[in-house]
Scaffold this motif. Structure first.
Motif, PDB file in Angstrom:
ATOM      1  N   VAL A 153       0.829  -1.286   0.072  1.00  0.00           N
ATOM      2  CA  VAL A 153      -0.043  -0.112   0.055  1.00  0.00           C
ATOM      3  C   VAL A 153       0.809   1.152   0.095  1.00  0.00           C
ATOM      4  CG1 VAL A 153      -1.760   1.413   1.200  1.00  0.00           C
ATOM      5  CG2 VAL A 153      -1.617  -1.212   1.290  1.00  0.00           C
ATOM      6  N   ALA A 154       1.785   1.197   0.870  1.00  0.00           N
ATOM      7  CA  ALA A 154       2.888   2.450   0.931  1.00  0.00           C
ATOM      8  C   ALA A 154       3.723   2.616  -0.453  1.00  0.00           C
ATOM      9  CB  ALA A 154       3.792   2.166   2.148  1.00  0.00           C
ATOM     10  N   ILE A 155       3.968   1.313  -1.205  1.00  0.00           N
ATOM     11  CA  ILE A 155       4.642   1.707  -2.433  1.00  0.00           C
ATOM     12  C   ILE A 155       3.544   2.051  -3.282  1.00  0.00           C
ATOM     13  CG2 ILE A 155       5.586   0.279  -4.398  1.00  0.00           C
ATOM     14  CD1 ILE A 155       6.963  -1.501  -2.047  1.00  0.00           C
ATOM     15  N   GLY A 156       2.414   1.686  -3.498  1.00  0.00           N
ATOM     16  CA  GLY A 156       1.354   2.319  -4.322  1.00  0.00           C
ATOM     17  C   GLY A 156       1.257   3.745  -4.047  1.00  0.00           C
ATOM     18  N   LYS A 157       1.080   4.083  -2.892  1.00  0.00           N
ATOM     19  CA  LYS A 157       0.990   5.429  -2.527  1.00  0.00           C
ATOM     20  C   LYS A 157       2.162   6.367  -3.034  1.00  0.00           C
ATOM     21  CE  LYS A 157      -1.977   5.407   1.717  1.00  0.00           C
ATOM     22  NZ  LYS A 157      -1.852   5.210   3.382  1.00  0.00           N
ATOM     23  N   ALA A 158       3.490   5.761  -2.930  1.00  0.00           N
ATOM     24  CA  ALA A 158       4.437   6.433  -3.394  1.00  0.00           C
ATOM     25  C   ALA A 158       4.302   6.679  -4.802  1.00  0.00           C
ATOM     26  CB  ALA A 158       5.999   5.829  -2.841  1.00  0.00           C
ATOM     27  N   ALA A 159       4.196   5.600  -5.485  1.00  0.00           N
ATOM     28  CA  ALA A 159       3.796   5.660  -7.030  1.00  0.00           C
ATOM     29  C   ALA A 159       2.736   6.631  -7.400  1.00  0.00           C
ATOM     30  CB  ALA A 159       3.524   4.224  -7.528  1.00  0.00           C
ATOM     31  N   GLY A 160       1.435   6.612  -6.685  1.00  0.00           N
ATOM     32  CA  GLY A 160       0.533   7.423  -7.024  1.00  0.00           C
ATOM     33  C   GLY A 160       1.101   8.998  -6.663  1.00  0.00           C
ATOM     34  N   GLU A 161       1.691   9.315  -5.460  1.00  0.00           N
ATOM     35  CA  GLU A 161       2.247  10.663  -5.353  1.00  0.00           C
ATOM     36  C   GLU A 161       3.228  11.070  -6.470  1.00  0.00           C
ATOM     37  OE1 GLU A 161       4.036  10.779  -1.561  1.00  0.00           O
ATOM     38  OE2 GLU A 161       4.250  12.864  -1.486  1.00  0.00           O
ATOM     39  N   HIS A 162       4.063  10.148  -6.748  1.00  0.00           N
ATOM     40  CA  HIS A 162       4.983  10.622  -8.025  1.00  0.00           C
ATOM     41  C   HIS A 162       4.222  10.750  -9.242  1.00  0.00           C
ATOM     42  CE1 HIS A 162       8.958  10.835  -9.595  1.00  0.00           C
ATOM     43  NE2 HIS A 162       8.581  10.037 -10.846  1.00  0.00           N
ATOM     44  N   ALA A 163       3.134  10.055  -9.422  1.00  0.00           N
ATOM     45  CA  ALA A 163       2.195  10.220 -10.830  1.00  0.00           C
ATOM     46  C   ALA A 163       1.697  11.565 -10.654  1.00  0.00           C
ATOM     47  CB  ALA A 163       1.230   9.120 -10.804  1.00  0.00           C
ATOM     48  N   VAL A 164       1.260  11.838  -9.492  1.00  0.00           N
ATOM     49  CA  VAL A 164       0.496  13.172  -9.470  1.00  0.00           C
ATOM     50  C   VAL A 164       1.452  14.185  -9.915  1.00  0.00           C
ATOM     51  CG1 VAL A 164      -0.771  14.713  -7.890  1.00  0.00           C
ATOM     52  CG2 VAL A 164      -1.441  12.530  -8.065  1.00  0.00           C
ATOM     53  N   LYS A 165       2.558  14.342  -9.180  1.00  0.00           N
ATOM     54  CA  LYS A 165       3.579  15.285  -9.837  1.00  0.00           C
ATOM     55  C   LYS A 165       4.021  15.300 -11.027  1.00  0.00           C
ATOM     56  CE  LYS A 165       7.995  15.143  -8.012  1.00  0.00           C
ATOM     57  NZ  LYS A 165       8.931  14.600  -7.125  1.00  0.00           N
ATOM     58  N   LEU A 166       4.277  14.080 -11.382  1.00  0.00           N
ATOM     59  CA  LEU A 166       4.604  14.044 -12.884  1.00  0.00           C
ATOM     60  C   LEU A 166       3.370  14.677 -13.980  1.00  0.00           C
ATOM     61  CD1 LEU A 166       6.255  10.718 -13.321  1.00  0.00           C
ATOM     62  CD2 LEU A 166       7.277  12.979 -13.682  1.00  0.00           C
ATOM     63  N   LEU A 167       2.111  14.389 -13.363  1.00  0.00           N
ATOM     64  CA  LEU A 167       1.222  15.177 -14.203  1.00  0.00           C
ATOM     65  C   LEU A 167       0.539  16.368 -14.031  1.00  0.00           C
ATOM     66  CD1 LEU A 167      -1.396  11.932 -14.253  1.00  0.00           C
ATOM     67  CD2 LEU A 167      -0.062  12.894 -16.150  1.00  0.00           C
ATOM     68  N   GLY A 168       1.506  17.333 -13.118  1.00  0.00           N
ATOM     69  CA  GLY A 168       1.210  18.595 -13.035  1.00  0.00           C
ATOM     70  C   GLY A 168       1.230  18.997 -11.594  1.00  0.00           C
ATOM     71  N   GLY A 169       1.249  18.058 -10.791  1.00  0.00           N
ATOM     72  CA  GLY A 169       1.307  18.546  -9.603  1.00  0.00           C
ATOM     73  C   GLY A 169      -0.103  18.513  -8.723  1.00  0.00           C
ATOM     74  N   PRO A 170      -0.279  18.462  -7.417  1.00  0.00           N
ATOM     75  CA  PRO A 170      -1.496  18.417  -6.821  1.00  0.00           C
ATOM     76  C   PRO A 170      -2.467  19.580  -7.129  1.00  0.00           C
ATOM     77  CG  PRO A 170       0.277  17.997  -5.111  1.00  0.00           C
ATOM     78  CD  PRO A 170       1.007  18.698  -6.360  1.00  0.00           C
ATOM     79  N   GLY A 171      -3.721  19.080  -7.419  1.00  0.00           N
ATOM     80  CA  GLY A 171      -4.727  19.994  -7.728  1.00  0.00           C
ATOM     81  C   GLY A 171      -4.930  20.452  -8.776  1.00  0.00           C
TER      82      GLY A 171
END
Lengths: 445, 305
Positions: free
Chosen positions: B123-141
């Motif tokens: 779950v933690a790894i999935g979260k890390a991947a999700g966080e990184h994905a959001v960053k790559l796609l333009g940042g939170p929000g």
């Protein structure tokens, strides 16, 4: 009208294929510019490419099943072939594959063409005999028996030699791998055949044993601590190997060329040669075939050899497509192949069916997968639907569905309250009519 | 003449050596192969330990038989990496009843009586991947883009954990759209290739691929490359981070990032050695993850030789 019905009934597999295409075209998603994705050229060639590996294996499986046998080992044999192929590509073996491969390719192709020509001539001679309506055996002259096939084989060998000379050296290796891996796979098929023919094992048992042990052999070959033999790490071989994944003249994906060629070649062999005639005879009644002097063992051995040969070629195509060889590459493939053969109308009892059916069966399976995937249906639901399709197609194929419906109609009309067994001696007119209809259906097959 | 010695008095013990048994569930996956390599490499640092590795061949009943066999051989510590939790619970309890300490690796069993559990946190790894994905796609929000997610085995816990963790972050972003509905690549490169081929046909714009492991992410990359669209799909993320696979692909720029899912092999043997020296063990050890991108990939490759 009756003739039309018969035609429809005889060609119902093709109508099924057409129906599936229609459904696919209607429900297909569209691109933003309004093009139908299912009917797009790219999608249809993709389907052809995706089914080619299963298709090649199913081609071999058809011949084995026609003989009343079964080959459960094809998946593992294909895995073995992928490992051999990947190792030839990545290990220093690549160079030796080039050196060994070219003469081997020339020899094998020459011999294959010569043999095929001989079979065709023998078949044509008999065929002419039948069409003349006389039971006179036309014997081949010495020239027809050895001269023409020999010349054709020589011509093929020269042509292939000429072609390979013109290629850059790296491409020799592609040819080498294409010959060496399937030939080694054929050794496993030969063991299958010998166990069945000489050891008198049931095909199910012999090939089951091979299915288990070939996986072990493949893993040992890969080195027991290698789950995958990757082909992507910096070999010039991978560049040359691109050929096997590319489009032929930008029209047909190369894997599907192999599949179509196999269907045509072995379809012709089954139809026009003595081998084919013997295969049907043995599948129909092995005792009768033995009594009429057919060399049953020879034909059976050939079928298992061909089945593993095609699995071996499928393995090479797998490596070309997915850039890896792995022992468990073909796990479950034997069942997919059997499903396609059965959908294609070949009887598991042997002696009935053919490659045209298998071709359509493979296509039906592939197109359905494609439609489900384009609809983006949940993976687990896809599995259930594929199972349903197998059952439905075979029900229609074997005409059990027609019987079911007929019986149901029969009940509904209220004409048959009596138990059919007690009704039998009296033969009420309606029952007789129903039976007639059933006979009609049977006859049409 | 060992046969005349009383039970439990094996030559190994007589020489002051101890036996550690390790029941691996399969060696048909690269990650498991690396797992075995790690534990064997660590065993070289402990000359007083004899390591026995068995291969469950991806079958629960074979693995249970392996464990039974190791119990009969009276190993001093039993390491188990179960194929599935429920099936292995019984034999693990049997080992504990036979006074053999059990360290469970990667997937847990359904009993609290084990000595220690060591594993990564999916779950933690999935979260890390999700966080990184959001960053790559333009940042939170502000994140926006079309994402293709290729599942591992639909019936396996790691796949669900990696999915849930990822979505914990990406679901908050209204701009992110998911193109596939539960498509399973079964952890395999070839299945993922075929799924991606259709996805490419079906969608003109794909921004990111999230594969539940590296081979599937790489399969998706190959499909995009064969379709001539590998340059359009900027971010292909995988999980596992094996040196021969994920890290190599990331260093070549074929995958944008991968997340280390360390094998508990080396740590497992270290803990077993501690136990044999009489130390007390923590009940749970969670292995950390690490983001691997092009910047640090070559370093990791060098470290692994």
């Amino acid at each position: 009208m009756k003739a039309l019905f018969r035609l429809l009934s005889r060609t119902k597999l093709y109508w099924g294929l057409l129906l599936i295409c229609l459904i696919g075209a209607v429900v297909s998603p569209h691109t933003s510019s309004g093009h139908n994705i299912f009917l797009s050229y790219g999608n249809l060639t993709d389907v052809l490419r995706q089914v080619s590996i299963t298709g090649l294996v199913a081609t071999g499986m058809t011949m084995v099943i026609l003989l009343g046998g079964i080959d459960l080992s094809v998946g593992s044999v294909m895995g073995f072939s992928t490992v051999i192929c990947a190792m030839l590509l990545t290990k220093p073996g690549w160079t030796s594959a080039s050196v060994l491969g070219v003469p081997a390719a020339i020899l094998v192709s020459g011999a294959a063409v010569a043999l095929a020509a001989r079979f065709v001539f023998a078949g044509l001679a008999r065929g002419r005999d039948v069409s003349a309506g006389r039971r006179r055996e036309i014997s081949l002259t010495h020239w027809q028996r050895t001269g023409i096939p020999g010349l054709l084989g020589l011509a093929a060998a020269i042509a292939i030699g000429w072609w390979t000379m013109g290629q850059v050296p790296a491409k020799f290796g592609v040819l080498g791998v294409l010959v060496i891996a399937p030939c080694l796979a054929m050794v496993l098929g030969g063991i299958n055949g010998l166990l069945i023919v000489a050891g008198r094992l049931q095909p199910f048992i012999a090939t089951l044993a091979m299915m288990v042990s070939a996986l072990g052999i493949a893993r040992l070959t890969a080195g027991s601590d290698n789950a995958v033999v990757p082909v992507y790490t910096g070999t010039n071989a991978t560049e040359a190997f691109e050929l096997l994944r590319s489009m032929l003249w930008g029209v047909l994906p190369v894997p599907s060329v192999f599949f179509l060629a196999a269907i045509c070649l072995f379809g012709a062999i089954l139809r026009f040669t003595t081998f084919g005639r013997y295969a049907y005879a043995i599948g129909g009644n092995i005792e009768a075939a033995k009594l009429s002097g057919i060399k049953v063992a020879q034909v059976q051995l050939t079928a298992y050899l061909l089945s593993s040969l095609l699995a071996g070629i499928a393995g090479v195509l797998f490596v070309a497509q997915y850039r890896q060889g792995k022992p468990d590459a073909g796990t479950g493939l034997e069942l997919d192949a059997i499903a396609a053969v059965v959908i294609g109308g070949t009887s598991l009892m042997g002696g009935r069916g053919g490659l045209a059916g298998t071709f359509v069966g493979v296509l039906i399976f592939g197109l359905l997968s494609d439609i489900l995937q384009l609809q983006n249906i949940d993976s687990n639901v896809q599995l259930v639907m594929k199972g349903l399709i197998i059952v439905c197609t075979v029900l229609v194929q074997e005409q059990n569905l027609g019987q079911l419906v007929a019986r149901w109609r029969f009940r509904r009309s209220g004409e048959a309250q009596a138990d059919p067994r007690t009704a039998e001696p009296h033969r009420p007119p309606s029952a007789a009519k129903a039976e007639f209809a059933r006979e009609d259906l049977d006859e049409a097959s | 003449m060992t046969i005349y010695l009383p039970a439990g008095w094996t030559p190994a013990r007589a020489a002051g050596r101890s036996k550690v048994g390790f029941s691996q569930c399969t060696t048909l996956e690269p990650w498991r192969v690396q797992f075995n390599k790690d534990i064997q490499a660590e065993a070289k640092n402990h000359p007083d330990i004899d390591l026995i590795i068995t291969d469950g061949q991806d079958k629960t009943e074979k693995q249970v038989a392996d464990c039974d066999n190791l119990i009969v051989q009276q190993v001093n510590v039993l390491l188990v990496s179960p194929k599935e939790s429920a099936g292995l619970t019984g034999v693990v309890e049997k080992a504990i009843d036979a006074k053999i300490p059990v360290i469970v690796l990667d997937r847990n069993v359904d009993t609290k009586r084990i000595t220690q559990f060591i594993g990564g946190d999916n779950v933690a790894i999935g979260k890390a991947a999700g966080e990184h994905a959001v960053k790559l796609l333009g940042g939170p929000g502000k994140a926006a883009g079309n994402v293709v997610e290729i599942w591992g085995g639909m019936g396996t816990q790691p796949a669900h954990d990696r999915h849930d963790g990822f979505h914990a972050f990406t679901d908050k972003e209204p701009g992110i759209k998911y193109l596939l509905n539960n498509q399973s690549g079964d952890w395999k490169q070839d299945k993922a290739y075929d799924i991606m081929t259709t996805a490419l046909r079906n969608n003109e714009k794909i921004d990111m691929v999230y594969g539940h492991n590296d081979p599937m992410a790489y399969g998706a990359y190959l499909a995009a490359k064969d379709a001539g669209r590998d340059k359009d799909i900027k971010f292909i993320i995988g999980i596992d981070g094996l040196p021969d696979e994920g890290v190599t692909w990331v260093s070549k720029g074929q995958l944008t990032a991968t997340f280390l899912y360390a094998t508990p092999g080396a740590e497992g043997l270290r803990q077993a050695a501690k136990l044999l020296k009489g130390e007390k063990l923590k009940p749970v050890i969670t292995l950390p993850t690490m983001l691997i991108t092009k910047e640090n990939a070559s370093e990791i490759l060098k470290k692994n030789g």
